[in-house]
Scaffold this motif. Sequence first.
Motif, short mmCIF file in Angstrom:
data_model
loop_
_atom_site.label_atom_id
_atom_site.label_comp_id
_atom_site.label_asym_id
_atom_site.label_seq_id
_atom_site.Cartn_x
_atom_site.Cartn_y
_atom_site.Cartn_z
N HIS A 196 77.54 -33.42 81.79
CA HIS A 196 78.54 -33.35 82.85
C HIS A 196 79.11 -35.01 82.80
O HIS A 196 80.37 -35.11 82.64
N ILE A 197 78.25 -36.07 82.73
CA ILE A 197 78.72 -37.43 82.94
C ILE A 197 79.50 -37.69 81.61
O ILE A 197 80.63 -38.29 81.63
N ARG A 198 79.08 -37.15 80.28
CA ARG A 198 79.44 -37.35 79.02
C ARG A 198 80.99 -36.97 79.01
O ARG A 198 81.79 -37.45 78.31
N LEU A 199 81.15 -35.68 79.60
CA LEU A 199 82.35 -35.09 79.49
C LEU A 199 83.43 -36.03 80.45
O LEU A 199 84.73 -35.94 80.10
N ARG A 200 82.98 -36.34 81.37
CA ARG A 200 83.97 -37.07 82.31
C ARG A 200 84.39 -38.59 81.66
O ARG A 200 85.33 -38.64 81.60
N ILE A 201 83.32 -39.13 80.77
CA ILE A 201 83.73 -40.14 80.05
C ILE A 201 84.82 -39.91 79.06
O ILE A 201 85.77 -40.50 78.81
N ALA A 202 84.41 -38.75 78.28
CA ALA A 202 85.07 -38.35 77.15
C ALA A 202 86.61 -38.02 77.48
O ALA A 202 87.59 -38.18 76.89
#
Length: 252
Positions: free
Chosen positions: A26-32
């Motif tokens: 979830h956090i990775r997608l927010r950053i990407a």
Amino acid sequence: MTADERGLPGIQRDVPTAIHVQISEHIRLRIASGEWPAHYRLKSEPELAQEFGVSRGTLRRALTTLIEEGLLRQVRGRGTFVTSTTIEPSIAQKLSTLSEDFASQGVVTTTTVRECALIVPPKPVAALLDLAPGTPVLSLTRVRATDEGPVALLSNFVRTDLTPGIDRVDFTSASLFGVLEGTYGLKIATARRTFGAEAATPAVADALALDEGAPVQYLQQVTYLADDRPVEYSDVWIHSGRLRVTSLLVRR
């Protein structure tokens, strides 16, 4: 309130994927997606754990994974931040504005205000200022000039929940930090300033009387109050031929 009600993907406890892996993704997608841009400061671990409905230990495992991947970094006493894609050596120096620097050196400048209005900021700016989507900010665009011509184009976004009525200030003569501290009684403590080099876009070239594509110095800054709340975000483009940025450094 559940994770789904907050617009977050619900933690699925009946699938093979571990919960901490779901949180990392979830956090990775927010950053990407750019929703959490470089230098974005995450909420505290207790707040994030409550938001996801998990224990602090589970959350910490998710954050550790992202730190090891280089997507996040922790700064002691400051929190966890989204990393930048560029190398950023830390340079300690006095926090001052261009107008203060000019004044200290006896340089006379004029300021032209190109925009001073309330707007809904881009999502990355709202994230850096810890604002909910749709929250208005002051958009302040100015050009600083000396006798030689324009030297800097400044684009500031300022939290208006801390500065009601700031859009009515005459910034042709008033300094932004002076207004924040003097008028609103805010205590500016720190800032994160990142330097780079860019080719002048048509808008920057027009403001600084340069050819389109000419090299300009660029800096990005997030300014924090003494209680660690971000109050202002700025983009600044500097005419390299008329102004140089110098740092006085002391080796510890």
